[in-house]
Design an enzyme around this catalytic site. Structure first.
Site, mmCIF file in Angstrom:
data_model
loop_
_atom_site.group_PDB
_atom_site.id
_atom_site.type_symbol
_atom_site.label_atom_id
_atom_site.label_comp_id
_atom_site.label_asym_id
_atom_site.label_seq_id
_atom_site.Cartn_x
_atom_site.Cartn_y
_atom_site.Cartn_z
ATOM 1 N N GLY A 243 14.608 -2.367 1.322
ATOM 2 C CA GLY A 243 15.173 -1.232 2.050
ATOM 3 C C GLY A 243 16.505 -0.713 1.554
ATOM 4 N N CYS A 369 -2.121 25.112 -4.822
ATOM 5 C CA CYS A 369 -2.539 26.121 -3.865
ATOM 6 C C CYS A 369 -2.240 25.557 -2.480
ATOM 7 C CB CYS A 369 -4.023 26.418 -4.055
ATOM 8 S SG CYS A 369 -4.505 27.883 -3.178
ATOM 9 N N TYR A 404 7.631 4.826 -5.714
ATOM 10 C CA TYR A 404 6.695 5.545 -4.834
ATOM 11 C C TYR A 404 6.244 6.895 -5.400
ATOM 12 C CZ TYR A 404 8.508 1.970 -1.691
ATOM 13 O OH TYR A 404 8.881 0.773 -1.152
HETATM 14 N N1 LLP Z 1 8.873 -5.058 2.158
HETATM 15 C C1 LLP Z 1 8.070 -4.453 3.063
HETATM 16 C C2 LLP Z 1 7.365 -5.254 4.043
HETATM 17 C C3 LLP Z 1 7.931 -3.060 3.041
HETATM 18 O O1 LLP Z 1 7.158 -2.465 3.936
HETATM 19 C C4 LLP Z 1 8.622 -2.288 2.060
HETATM 20 C C5 LLP Z 1 8.451 -0.831 1.985
HETATM 21 C C6 LLP Z 1 9.440 -2.982 1.153
HETATM 22 C C7 LLP Z 1 9.545 -4.359 1.232
HETATM 23 C C8 LLP Z 1 10.223 -2.268 0.078
HETATM 24 O O2 LLP Z 1 11.159 -1.394 0.599
HETATM 25 P P1 LLP Z 1 12.182 -0.645 -0.383
HETATM 26 O O3 LLP Z 1 13.118 -1.683 -0.959
HETATM 27 O O4 LLP Z 1 11.391 0.010 -1.446
HETATM 28 O O5 LLP Z 1 12.883 0.328 0.481
HETATM 29 N N2 LLP Z 1 6.257 5.966 0.497
HETATM 30 C C9 LLP Z 1 7.559 5.844 1.032
HETATM 31 C C10 LLP Z 1 8.054 4.421 1.042
HETATM 32 C C11 LLP Z 1 7.318 3.511 1.944
HETATM 33 C C12 LLP Z 1 8.001 2.153 2.004
HETATM 34 C C13 LLP Z 1 7.139 1.157 2.635
HETATM 35 N N3 LLP Z 1 7.633 -0.180 2.714
HETATM 36 C C14 LLP Z 1 8.546 6.666 0.219
HETATM 37 O O6 LLP Z 1 8.188 7.208 -0.829
HETATM 38 O O7 LLP Z 1 9.675 6.790 0.598
#
Ligand code: LLP
Length: 461
Positions: A243, A369, A404
């Site tokens: 996160g 589109c 992503y």
């Molecule tokens: N661990 C768990 C359980 C998660 O659900 C996630 C992200 C992470 C780790 C990694 O989080 P990060 O460090 O990347 O913030 N499609 C969305 C992002 C969805 C994130 C889902 N979970 C976007 O493009 O922003």
């Protein structure tokens, strides 16, 4: 001109990790992603150093949902960290690039029996359990296989976070076991012979721009671990998830309501998280699952402008009150889904005019589109600022697209999903081919065999 340590301007062109992106865009088809293995290695070492220097017993599991391209995963493995997976498919990819079972944690909010079976049989480090129902399901599957499943319980520690609403997970979100039920769930897990509870998991969301949610969440997590210990049960780790935010928007001062502007560096998160653990449980192992903060800054998206027009800007009464100049590039939400799905802001420059002042406002659109396929503007305006002469044939680059993006590409409008290249040891190598036309129809069936017997015609009474 130097924009950051790997992004410079030479001869009016943007240069990324030593590669002139405009020159590359003239040689290979756009749109394409361009990754840098140097940036990836640097992000991994910064993360490892930030946490292990403060809490030596920290293990990092890259969240593969952020980028599960096999080249990327292989680089992550070589950089020396572990992996987090979220499905049977991601587990398969992790194994395919050579991660050992002890290097894999398996998350997910709807694991099938088959996925649980393969994770348990592979012997992953931990299956992260999303609900009490799922705990029972894992016990049943592991019991039938005659093994004991290593589990972490994911608990919604219910702390407020500030980010995009789609990225909130720990405050009324869908993931995890309710805090009120957590103690009973741990007792159940410890009592069941097919379950081997190891830790607590509490990922609080993505692109979290402050440290407060981490301090609060880790504090509540440690309270829970203490309550579990009071019952004589020992957990060996806390998984604080990922996160950590990255700065999509460049700004000297961040508006606290702007989640694209991230004022903190990885060290700030490490100070906060490790600080709480050092005060209360310095003996506890810390696990982390960063995705965006490892992958985000490792790639650019390189596009070409294909169309331009001037349209009138009209007031509510339909009177023309000004003009708007539109530019259309060859990548939209088929290539960068989050730009429309979440209204995400990805910074851009006209890479072929990188030494001209970017002071003219343009509406910037993708090729689809779909009236929504229009990029968010700079600084809360509808406009991107590019040099006034920017026109078809110019190359526009979007920054910080490493997380992503490849994962979420789609072939809408029968546009091939884009290729990806990487700068590795000073050379540009392909790491993903663009879809061919045949790839785009490979799964379509024009005249298939029925999957169910023909229904009986309705009888007459
Ligand atoms: N661990 C768990 C359980 C998660 O659900 C996630 C992200 C992470 C780790 C990694 O989080 P990060 O460090 O990347 O913030 N499609 C969305 C992002 C969805 C994130 C889902 N979970 C976007 O493009 O922003």
């Amino acid at each position: 001109m130097v924009l950051d340590e790997d992004i410079t301007v030479e001869g009016g062109h943007l240069v990324f990790d030593g590669v002139d992106v405009v020159d590359l865009a003239r040689r290979v088809a756009t749109p394409f992603f361009l990754f840098s293995s140097r940036r990836l290695r640097r992000n991994v070492s910064a993360m490892v150093e930030a946490f292990t220097s403060r809490h030596p017993d920290t293990e990092i599991f890259f969240a593969s949902k952020a980028c599960s391209n096999l080249w990327f995963l292989d680089q992550v493995r070589r950089a020396g960290i572990n992996i987090e997976v979220n499905s049977g498919g991601e587990l398969w990819k992790a194994q395919r690039v050579g991660f050992a079972p002890w290097q894999i944690v398996f998350n997910g909010v709807a694991k099938t029996r088959d996925e649980i079976g393969s994770a348990v049989q592979a012997g992953v480090r931990a299956l992260v359990v999303d609900s009490v129902y799922e705990l029972e399901r894992i016990a049943e599957v592991a019991g039938a296989l005659g093994v004991s499943a290593a589990v972490d319980l994911r608990v919604d520690v219910n702390v407020p976070t500030f980010t995009h609403p789609g990225l909130v997970t720990a405050h009324g979100g869908k993931a995890g076991i309710d805090l009120d039920d957590a103690l009973a769930a741990f007792s159940f897990a410890f009592a069941h012979e097919a379950l081997d509870p190891r830790g607590l998991h509490l990922h609080v969301g993505s692109q979290i721009t402050g440290i407060e949610p981490y301090v609060a969440a880790v504090g509540k997590g440690l309270d829970l671990i203490e309550a579990v210990a009071a019952g004589g049960l020992r957990l060996d780790h806390l998984n604080a998830g990922g996160g950590f935010a990255i700065p999509y928007r460049e700004a000297t001062v961040c508006d606290p309501d702007d989640y694209f502007c991230a004022p903190l560096a990885i060290n700030d998160y490490a100070v906060a998280v490790c600080g709480v653990i050092a005060r209360r449980r310095p003996d506890l192992k810390l696990m982390l699952e960063p995705g965006r903060s490892i992958a985000g800054t490792t790639a650019l998206l390189v596009t070409t402008i294909e169309n331009t027009k001037v349209k009138g800007l009209r007031d509510a009464a339909g009177r023309r009150v000004g003009d708007e100049c539109w530019l259309t590039v060859d990548a939209g939400s088929n290539t960068l889904l989050e730009h429309t799905n979440y209204g995400w802001y990805f910074r851009s420059v006209a890479a072929s005019r990188a030494d001209e002042p970017a002071d003219a406002p343009f509406r910037l659109a993708g090729p689809l589109c779909d009236g929504g396929d229009v990029f968010a503007g700079d600084d809360d305006t509808p406009y991107r600022r590019f040099p006034a002469a920017t026109a078809p044939g110019d190359v526009v680059v979007f920054f910080d697209v490493g997380a992503y993006s490849l994962e979420m590409m789609n072939p809408y409008n029968a546009r091939p999903r884009a290729a990806a290249y990487a700068v590795q040891d000073g050379r540009v190598v392909p790491i993903r081919l663009a879809d061919t036309l045949d790839d785009m129809v490979a799964a379509d069936v024009v005249s298939g065999r029925p999957v169910l017997p023909a229904a009986e015609p309705p009888g007459e009474d």
